[in-house]
Every structure is written in structure tokens, then in C-alpha cells.
Design an enzyme around this catalytic site. Sequence first.
Site, short mmCIF file in Angstrom:
data_model
loop_
_atom_site.label_atom_id
_atom_site.label_comp_id
_atom_site.label_asym_id
_atom_site.label_seq_id
_atom_site.Cartn_x
_atom_site.Cartn_y
_atom_site.Cartn_z
N GLY A 13 -5.41 101.17 16.66
CA GLY A 13 -6.12 102.45 16.49
C GLY A 13 -5.93 102.99 15.09
O GLY A 13 -6.46 102.43 14.12
N GLY A 73 -0.35 106.00 19.66
CA GLY A 73 -0.07 107.41 19.45
C GLY A 73 -1.32 108.22 19.15
O GLY A 73 -2.01 108.70 20.06
N SER A 128 4.80 97.81 11.17
CA SER A 128 3.34 97.64 11.16
C SER A 128 2.64 98.10 9.89
O SER A 128 1.49 97.75 9.64
CB SER A 128 2.74 98.41 12.35
OG SER A 128 3.12 99.78 12.27
N GLN A 165 -3.79 102.84 12.83
CA GLN A 165 -3.32 101.94 11.77
C GLN A 165 -4.22 100.71 11.60
O GLN A 165 -3.91 99.82 10.80
CB GLN A 165 -1.88 101.49 12.03
CG GLN A 165 -0.89 102.65 12.02
CD GLN A 165 0.53 102.20 12.28
OE1 GLN A 165 1.04 101.30 11.62
NE2 GLN A 165 1.19 102.80 13.26
N GLY A 166 -5.27 100.64 12.38
CA GLY A 166 -6.27 99.60 12.17
C GLY A 166 -6.15 98.35 13.02
O GLY A 166 -7.01 97.47 12.96
N LYS A 199 15.11 104.52 15.99
CA LYS A 199 15.34 103.38 15.06
C LYS A 199 16.76 103.45 14.51
O LYS A 199 17.00 103.55 13.30
CB LYS A 199 14.30 103.36 13.95
CG LYS A 199 12.87 103.18 14.47
CD LYS A 199 11.86 102.99 13.38
CE LYS A 199 10.46 102.84 13.94
NZ LYS A 199 9.92 104.08 14.54
N ASP A 225 23.00 102.40 12.06
CA ASP A 225 24.28 102.84 11.50
C ASP A 225 25.38 101.83 11.85
O ASP A 225 25.10 100.76 12.40
CB ASP A 225 24.58 104.25 12.03
CG ASP A 225 25.27 105.11 10.97
OD1 ASP A 225 26.26 104.63 10.38
OD2 ASP A 225 24.82 106.25 10.76
#
Length: 211
Positions: free
Chosen positions: A171, A190, A115, A173-174, A60, A63
Amino acid sequence: MTELMLALDVLTRAEAMDIAEKTHPYIDAIKIGYPLVLGSGLSVARDLSEFDLPLIADFKVADIPNTNRLIAEHVFEAGFSGIITQGFTGRDSVSACVDVAHSAGGKCYVVTEMSHPGALDFMGEGIAERLAALAVECNADGIIAPATRPERVKALREIIGKKKILSPGVGAQGGSAEEIAPLIDSMIVGRSIYNSEDPAKAAQSYSFIRN
Ligand code: O7M
């Protein structure tokens, strides 16, 4: 077909190789980031390349253009085939990542809306649309958008057209795999795979999205 991208956020090279060995027939790409690279070193990318799958660097990147370029050069020299950058740093910073990726024959994806619940503090409706438009302008290969909010993925699809949507949040995270799969190009998963007692079976349970 929607692809399955394994988020390999384990902490050691041994665990990473073990999970990749068990799951590689059932996945289409591997994404690694700070948890594994800080735990095992960037050279883990070369080890994982034995599975012959696209390998995405999830740093991610966020800069100034010169620093983004230096980071991206390291990533592609290390053997990755794609890089993920934040978009909020602006056009020149995103372009630096896209340019290095494309010169190396790789891909660059831009984070739009994340998310988790806190993403809405700063990155929700309006801003995410602008980030998606920036990804298009900068000729990025796709965006990251939340599987936890399918309606937002639909809205962002309107902006990016045929560019890829990579979507995490299923999964643990719902988010629902069934609901999000038809809206995206690649589902990032993951914990529900690498924390499973049987990672191969867990990865295989997502096979329906690949048909
Ligand atoms: O399935 P999980 O929740 O265990 O893992 C999800 C992976 O996706 C994990 O590597 C996160 O860092 C990543 N991710 C999100 O969960 N949410 C986001 O909004 C963005 C990402 C991501 O991959 O960004 C590139």
C-alpha cells in the site's frame, strides 16, 4: 491462508479504539508501537485486548540482553501476545526477548531486512540472511521481511523454513498485496487502512489474502 495484521500507528487511544472497532472483523492481529504507546500510554494494550486479537508490540527492541529482558517483561505484563526485536544486537540480546516471550506464552519476531529504501544501506543481502539464520538459532517464532522486495522474502524463506514471515510495505510503501501474499504468513498494513475514509472497507479489501 495469509493473515492481515493491522499496524495501528494512530496517535491517540480514541482513534485506536475507533479504528479497531471498525476493522476487527476483517483483521487477524493488531500491531502497535511507539506512535500509539507514546501518545496514549502502555495501558492502551489492555483496552485493545477487548477485540480478542493477537496484539504485537513493535518496539524493535535493540539493547543489551538485560535491558531487552526488562522491556520484554513490561510488554507481556501489559497484555501483549508478541514482541518484535531487532536482530543486529546479536544472539544474547535476541535470546533475552525470545526467552521472556516464551515464558509468558507469547511470540517473538526478529527484524531482518526493512522495507524502506534506506534499509539497503546496512541491512541488505548478506546481513539479512545472517539475521534470519540468527532468528532460527535463537528459536524465534518468525521474522520481519519487506513486502517491497518479494525476491528478498523468497531468499529469506529458504533460511527460515516454516517459521512465520510478517511483511510490511504493502500500500503506502508501494508493495503489491497480490504479489507478496503467497510468500508470507502475515501482511502488515497500516496507512492504507487507518487513513482510509472507510477503514472497514479498506481492511475488507484485503480479504482475498485470507482465503
Ligand atoms: O502500511 P504502512 O506503511 O503505513 O505501515 C507499515 C508498518 O510496518 C509501520 O508500523 C512500520 O513501522 C512497520 N514496518 C515497516 O513499515 N517496515 C519494516 O521494515 C518494518 C516494520 C515493522 O513492522 O517492523 C516490525
